[in-house]
Scaffold this motif. Structure first.
Motif, PDB file in Angstrom:
ATOM      1  N   VAL A  43      -3.328 -12.465  -2.331  1.00 17.96           N
ATOM      2  CA  VAL A  43      -4.386 -12.331  -3.335  1.00 17.96           C
ATOM      3  C   VAL A  43      -3.814 -11.804  -4.649  1.00 17.96           C
ATOM      4  N   GLY A  44      -2.506 -11.667  -4.703  1.00 23.76           N
ATOM      5  CA  GLY A  44      -1.816 -11.190  -5.887  1.00 23.76           C
ATOM      6  C   GLY A  44      -0.330 -11.166  -5.601  1.00 23.76           C
ATOM      7  N   PHE A  45       0.463 -10.771  -6.591  1.00 23.70           N
ATOM      8  CA  PHE A  45       1.904 -10.676  -6.395  1.00 23.70           C
ATOM      9  C   PHE A  45       2.212  -9.479  -5.503  1.00 23.70           C
ATOM     10  N   ARG A  46       2.772  -9.746  -4.337  1.00 18.13           N
ATOM     11  CA  ARG A  46       3.068  -8.714  -3.334  1.00 18.13           C
ATOM     12  C   ARG A  46       1.804  -8.054  -2.795  1.00 18.13           C
ATOM     13  N   GLU A  47       0.688  -8.738  -2.895  1.00 15.81           N
ATOM     14  CA  GLU A  47      -0.609  -8.189  -2.491  1.00 15.81           C
ATOM     15  C   GLU A  47      -1.299  -9.184  -1.559  1.00 15.81           C
ATOM     16  N   TYR A  48      -1.840  -8.658  -0.459  1.00 19.80           N
ATOM     17  CA  TYR A  48      -2.377  -9.516   0.599  1.00 19.80           C
ATOM     18  C   TYR A  48      -3.713  -8.972   1.083  1.00 19.80           C
ATOM     19  N   MET A  49      -4.537  -9.881   1.621  1.00 18.99           N
ATOM     20  CA  MET A  49      -5.805  -9.480   2.219  1.00 18.99           C
ATOM     21  C   MET A  49      -5.880 -10.017   3.643  1.00 18.99           C
ATOM     22  N   ARG A  50      -6.216  -9.128   4.562  1.00 25.85           N
ATOM     23  CA  ARG A  50      -6.392  -9.527   5.956  1.00 25.85           C
ATOM     24  C   ARG A  50      -7.731 -10.228   6.129  1.00 25.85           C
ATOM     25  N   SER A  51      -7.907 -10.835   7.277  1.00 19.58           N
ATOM     26  CA  SER A  51      -9.153 -11.559   7.554  1.00 19.58           C
ATOM     27  C   SER A  51     -10.349 -10.624   7.627  1.00 19.58           C
ATOM     28  N   ASP A  52     -10.118  -9.328   7.858  1.00 15.80           N
ATOM     29  CA  ASP A  52     -11.230  -8.373   7.937  1.00 15.80           C
ATOM     30  C   ASP A  52     -11.608  -7.793   6.570  1.00 15.80           C
ATOM     31  N   GLY A  53     -10.938  -8.229   5.493  1.00 18.20           N
ATOM     32  CA  GLY A  53     -11.271  -7.770   4.154  1.00 18.20           C
ATOM     33  C   GLY A  53     -10.466  -6.585   3.665  1.00 18.20           C
ATOM     34  N   THR A  54      -9.594  -6.009   4.497  1.00 14.75           N
ATOM     35  CA  THR A  54      -8.744  -4.900   4.054  1.00 14.75           C
ATOM     36  C   THR A  54      -7.485  -5.452   3.393  1.00 14.75           C
ATOM     37  N   ARG A  55      -6.930  -4.667   2.474  1.00 14.28           N
ATOM     38  CA  ARG A  55      -5.801  -5.107   1.662  1.00 14.28           C
ATOM     39  C   ARG A  55      -4.536  -4.323   1.980  1.00 14.28           C
ATOM     40  N   SER A  56      -3.408  -4.912   1.547  1.00 21.15           N
ATOM     41  CA  SER A  56      -2.135  -4.194   1.541  1.00 21.15           C
ATOM     42  C   SER A  56      -1.294  -4.685   0.374  1.00 21.15           C
ATOM     43  N   TYR A  57      -0.735  -3.740  -0.350  1.00 20.32           N
ATOM     44  CA  TYR A  57       0.234  -4.033  -1.407  1.00 20.32           C
ATOM     45  C   TYR A  57       1.580  -3.475  -0.950  1.00 20.32           C
ATOM     46  N   PHE A  58       2.676  -4.130  -1.360  1.00 26.17           N
ATOM     47  CA  PHE A  58       4.009  -3.721  -0.913  1.00 26.17           C
ATOM     48  C   PHE A  58       4.853  -3.356  -2.137  1.00 26.17           C
ATOM     49  N   PHE A  59       5.297  -2.087  -2.160  1.00 29.01           N
ATOM     50  CA  PHE A  59       5.874  -1.477  -3.357  1.00 29.01           C
ATOM     51  C   PHE A  59       7.393  -1.615  -3.420  1.00 29.01           C
ATOM     52  N   SER A  60       7.900  -1.801  -4.614  1.00 27.16           N
ATOM     53  CA  SER A  60       9.306  -1.553  -4.914  1.00 27.16           C
ATOM     54  C   SER A  60       9.402  -0.157  -5.512  1.00 27.16           C
ATOM     55  N   LEU A  61      10.585   0.419  -5.491  1.00 23.16           N
ATOM     56  CA  LEU A  61      10.751   1.756  -6.078  1.00 23.16           C
ATOM     57  C   LEU A  61      10.437   1.739  -7.566  1.00 23.16           C
ATOM     58  N   GLY A  62      10.794   0.643  -8.249  1.00 26.35           N
ATOM     59  CA  GLY A  62      10.525   0.555  -9.675  1.00 26.35           C
ATOM     60  C   GLY A  62       9.042   0.583  -9.991  1.00 26.35           C
ATOM     61  N   ILE A  63       8.247  -0.143  -9.221  1.00 18.66           N
ATOM     62  CA  ILE A  63       6.791  -0.162  -9.430  1.00 18.66           C
ATOM     63  C   ILE A  63       6.201   1.213  -9.159  1.00 18.66           C
TER      64      ILE A  63
END
Length: 284
Positions: free
Chosen positions: A252-272
């Motif tokens: 749903v975005g760059f390095r950003e995902y949505m599960r089928s249940d509507g919850t999200r997860s973003y995955f961080f780099s140290l720089g971000i």
């Protein structure tokens, strides 16, 4: 190195090696592609229902194990030398972060929030089941979605949040109020201004909110943290196995995902992580 320490570090790896492996694997190419703004989903919405349903399905200790590693990762929680230090646990879920903190420091007072009332109920049930009054008295849960609504004024009032002053005017007056018995998940009627907190724990919480809402959420955290206080952060890293399991349709975005249940997860780099926190006013 002791046997326990050897086991603790037994699955350490070199991140650069992992990055090279991932970026060379054609089957994982969809994780690396740019995400055009036009492909973004609808504006961020209240996800409390999605997380409430999530915790209803996964509220047992079998899914969320007590995070005993926290005191090893963040020894400041037990060795800060302060009397009755206040910890704000953001996104407490079922209490897997709260319990080791309360056990590890018998003086600490924990204010724990979550956007899901179901999660708070499970956390309270878990702590009540211990039948340890000394722990229960130091645990104060409250309902709050810090990414949408910010933190309540009883945590830190307007003058305490004034960044130009960077001093919390109510701290000395609030010291004697920390032992009050609080009921329910709305503490606004019971509390005057605490004058801020000494620690904020943000453990696998920031990744669960939309990326564009993170700057505002972190600024809220900075406002309620006392001068000299610490925010302790742990979350998903770029190319975690959890990320690599997502199919391309879940992006749903760059390095950003949505599960089928509507919850999200973003995955961080140290720089971000560094950019987000420094722009919110923190010092690394």
């Amino acid at each position: 190195m002791s046997e326990a320490e050897a086991e603790y570090f037994s699955k350490d790896f070199d991140w650069d090696d992992l990055r090279n492996d991932v970026e060379a694997d054609p089957s994982l190419r969809h994780h690396l592609l740019p995400f055009p703004p036009s492909a973004s989903t609808s504006p961020p919405q209240d996800v409390s229902d999605a997380w409430g349903n999530f915790h209803a399905r996964h509220h047992t200790g079998k899914f969320f194990k007590e995070r005993r590693y926290l005191l090893k990762e963040f020894p400041e929680l037990v060795s800060c030398g302060k009397k009755n230090p206040r910890v704000l646990e953001v996104g407490c879920g079922n209490g897997s972060t709260i319990l080791p903190i309360l056990r590890g420091n018998e003086d600490v007072i924990v204010y724990a929030c979550d956007c899901s009332s179901e999660a708070l109920e499970y956390a309270k049930e878990m702590l009540d089941s211990l039948n340890q009054a000394s722990i229960g008295r130091r645990f104060h849960p409250f309902l709050c979605d810090f990414s949408l609504d910010g933190f309540p004024m009883w945590l830190a009032c307007g003058p305490c949040r004034e960044t130009s002053l960077r001093k919390h005017c109510c701290s000395s007056e609030a010291e004697e109020k920390t032992e009050t018995s609080l009921r329910g998940f709305d503490l606004s009627k019971d509390m005057s201004c605490l004058g801020g907190v000494d620690f904020i724990t943000l453990i696998f919480t920031l990744s669960a909110i939309p990326f564009e809402m993170m700057p505002k959420a972190l600024a809220e955290c900075c406002c309620v943290l006392k001068p000299g206080g610490l925010l302790l952060f742990r979350d998903y890293g770029l190319y975690d196995m959890t990320m690599l399991r997502f199919e391309s349709g879940k992006r749903v975005g760059f390095r950003e995902y949505m599960r089928s249940d509507g919850t999200r997860s973003y995955f961080f780099s140290l720089g971000i992580v560094r950019d987000l926190f420094l722009h919110a006013g923190f010092i690394e």
